[in-house]
Design a protein around this motif. Structure first.
Motif, PDB file in Angstrom:
ATOM      1  N   ASN A  62       0.832  -1.187   0.000  1.00 64.51           N
ATOM      2  CA  ASN A  62       0.000   0.000   0.000  1.00 64.51           C
ATOM      3  C   ASN A  62       0.873   1.246   0.000  1.00 64.51           C
ATOM      4  O   ASN A  62       1.948   1.238   0.623  1.00 64.51           O
ATOM      5  N   GLU A  84       4.106  -4.226   6.465  1.00 59.85           N
ATOM      6  CA  GLU A  84       2.910  -4.193   5.600  1.00 59.85           C
ATOM      7  C   GLU A  84       1.685  -4.760   6.322  1.00 59.85           C
ATOM      8  O   GLU A  84       1.774  -5.257   7.439  1.00 59.85           O
ATOM      9  N   ASP A  86      -1.848  -5.867   4.484  1.00 60.98           N
ATOM     10  CA  ASP A  86      -2.905  -6.669   3.856  1.00 60.98           C
ATOM     11  C   ASP A  86      -2.403  -8.066   3.518  1.00 60.98           C
ATOM     12  O   ASP A  86      -1.287  -8.221   3.020  1.00 60.98           O
ATOM     13  N   VAL A 106      -8.852 -13.855   4.525  1.00 64.38           N
ATOM     14  CA  VAL A 106      -8.294 -12.607   4.031  1.00 64.38           C
ATOM     15  C   VAL A 106      -8.476 -11.568   5.135  1.00 64.38           C
ATOM     16  O   VAL A 106      -9.476 -11.592   5.851  1.00 64.38           O
ATOM     17  N   THR A 108      -6.719  -7.657   7.139  1.00 61.44           N
ATOM     18  CA  THR A 108      -5.792  -6.532   7.181  1.00 61.44           C
ATOM     19  C   THR A 108      -5.441  -6.233   8.628  1.00 61.44           C
ATOM     20  O   THR A 108      -6.281  -6.377   9.521  1.00 61.44           O
ATOM     21  N   ALA A 121       2.191  -8.110   7.440  1.00 63.69           N
ATOM     22  CA  ALA A 121       1.855  -9.136   6.460  1.00 63.69           C
ATOM     23  C   ALA A 121       3.042  -9.763   5.742  1.00 63.69           C
ATOM     24  O   ALA A 121       2.920 -10.848   5.193  1.00 63.69           O
ATOM     25  N   GLY A 147      -5.137  -8.051  -1.725  1.00 63.78           N
ATOM     26  CA  GLY A 147      -5.222  -6.593  -1.770  1.00 63.78           C
ATOM     27  C   GLY A 147      -6.577  -6.009  -1.451  1.00 63.78           C
ATOM     28  O   GLY A 147      -6.796  -4.808  -1.644  1.00 63.78           O
ATOM     29  N   GLY A 149      -7.938  -5.536   1.506  1.00 56.56           N
ATOM     30  CA  GLY A 149      -8.052  -4.890   2.806  1.00 56.56           C
ATOM     31  C   GLY A 149      -8.128  -3.383   2.816  1.00 56.56           C
ATOM     32  O   GLY A 149      -9.215  -2.787   2.860  1.00 56.56           O
ATOM     33  N   ILE A 150      -6.996  -2.708   2.820  1.00 61.46           N
ATOM     34  CA  ILE A 150      -6.984  -1.257   3.005  1.00 61.46           C
ATOM     35  C   ILE A 150      -7.729  -0.550   1.889  1.00 61.46           C
ATOM     36  O   ILE A 150      -8.600   0.298   2.138  1.00 61.46           O
ATOM     37  N   PRO A 305     -11.275  -1.769  10.066  1.00 61.33           N
ATOM     38  CA  PRO A 305     -11.611  -3.058   9.442  1.00 61.33           C
ATOM     39  C   PRO A 305     -12.525  -3.917  10.315  1.00 61.33           C
ATOM     40  O   PRO A 305     -12.083  -4.807  11.036  1.00 61.33           O
ATOM     41  N   TRP A 310     -16.229  -6.207   6.405  1.00 64.25           N
ATOM     42  CA  TRP A 310     -15.500  -7.250   5.684  1.00 64.25           C
ATOM     43  C   TRP A 310     -16.487  -8.239   5.048  1.00 64.25           C
ATOM     44  O   TRP A 310     -16.353  -8.625   3.887  1.00 64.25           O
ATOM     45  N   LYS A 350      -3.623  -3.605  -7.419  1.00 66.35           N
ATOM     46  CA  LYS A 350      -2.728  -3.878  -6.303  1.00 66.35           C
ATOM     47  C   LYS A 350      -1.423  -4.526  -6.748  1.00 66.35           C
ATOM     48  O   LYS A 350      -1.395  -5.348  -7.664  1.00 66.35           O
TER      49      LYS A 350
END
Length: 360
Positions: A62, A84, A86, A106, A108, A121, A147, A149-150, A305, A310, A350
């Motif tokens: 990100n 990192e 995600d 999955v 974040t 991550a 990718g 997440g954020i 999150p 989610w 991403k």
């Protein structure tokens, strides 16, 4: 999309080593100076209530990642065992949560928690909160899902929680080819909104393929001038500024294209010129209307999150209404090359690092 793959078993994930490979933060600076690949990082062994251990399959980079490396002091960053935020992976230790060992997930890890706990991550194993991961949709691979997440949740929360977007409304997305903007286009269309977006001309087809009904090339003329000249009717109900620009002009001039009662949402000012934050704050946040302040609402989206969001986001993925956005995939050992790619500012989608070489 994903092909059928065998589901991981609890016995497979139970073989947890004592040490692992990870990209550690060793100092402040650009990624090539601030990060180092270690092959003897301890695997997290003490989990608090609500935490799980995840065997990471893929991680996504990100922009906030390399920017944080550039401005936080070294003594803070050197506590980070894995950087990192995600990821997609397999639960290696469910630790008494509602999840099970072997579940494909999955998630974040928020930036502040990575900095405080030391775990992010870019590691073969990391720890995360069970409340901040969800089962990975079966129609996407781990490299595609990493990718979400954020970028995905920021776009979702901007439109759903902040704007409270409704079907039939119109949305303008500045930065339609950014990761946040690309997800926002899909989410707005899934909601039944009309979408206009900006990007450079070379990315017009990419943005239209995501679902944008109208396109503006920001390189042709100042965007606020193009929007005012277009005189949208009706005016936009939502303006999402997904680039992170510091220049307040788009907001100050927004009465020409943002409806009364509409909302201007920003991912937050970033990048060069951050020293002008006082001027930005005055023109955007503090200047009252009787002194020339803009008669429109300005809101900042700040990622949280939650399990609820989610689940709503991944449901849209399962339904095919939101598709993964992958610009490029790099091997774990080539993480610094992945940072080179994301720092060009030209990635559409991403930039993903395949932590497990066998991950799809």
């Amino acid at each position: 999309m994903a092909s059928e793959t065998p589901v991981a078993t609890a016995s497979e994930t139970a073989k947890i080593p004592a040490t692992q490979k990870s990209w550690r933060a060793v100092r402040a600076g650009e990624p090539e100076k601030a990060l180092a690949l270690s092959d003897n990082t301890p695997v997290p062994s003490k989990l608090k209530k609500g935490e799980i251990l995840v065997k990471v399959q893929a991680a996504a980079l990100n922009p906030v990642g390399y920017k944080v490396l550039g401005f936080l002091p070294s003594f803070v960053l050197k506590r980070v065992n894995a950087y990192e935020f995600d990821f997609a992976g397999i639960v290696a230790d469910a630790n008494g949560t509602e999840l099970k060992d072997g579940d494909e997930v999955v998630g974040t890890i928020p930036v502040p928690r990575t900095l405080s706990s030391g775990w992010g991550a870019l590691a073969q194993y990391t720890k995360a909160l069970a409340s901040e991961v969800v089962p990975r949709p079966k129609n996407v691979t781990s490299t595609q899902a990493a990718g979400f997440g954020i970028a995905g949740l920021t776009a979702y929360q901007a439109l759903e929680d902040v704007a409270k977007l409704e079907a039939g409304q119109s949305v303008f997305i500045n930065g339609g080819s950014t990761a946040v903007g690309s997800f926002a286009i899909q989410l707005a269309k899934a909601k039944g909104a009309k979408v206009a977006a900006s990007a450079s001309g070379k990315n017009e087809q990419y943005v239209r393929d995501l679902g944008a009904d109208e396109f503006f090339d920001y390189t042709k003329a100042p965007l606020h001038e193009q929007l005012a000249a277009a005189d949208p009717n009706p005016k936009f109900h939502v303006f999402l500024e997904a680039v992170g620009i510091l220049d307040p002009t788009l907001f100050v001039q927004s009465p020409a294209y943002l409806a009364p009662g509409g909302v201007f949402i920003s991912v937050g000012p970033q990048g060069k010129g951050i020293s002008n934050i006082a001027s930005f704050a005055w023109k955007v946040l503090l200047q009252p209307s009787f002194l020339g302040g803009t008669k429109r609402k300005w809101r900042l989206v700040s990622l949280k999150p939650t399990k609820k969001d989610w689940e709503a986001f991944t449901k849209l993925v399962e339904e095919g209404k939101v598709k993964p956005l992958v610009d490029s995939v790099f091997a774990f050992e080539d993480t610094l090359k992945a940072y080179e790619r994301i720092r060009t500012g030209r990635a559409t989608g991403k930039v993903v690092v395949k932590v497990d070489p066998n991950a799809e």
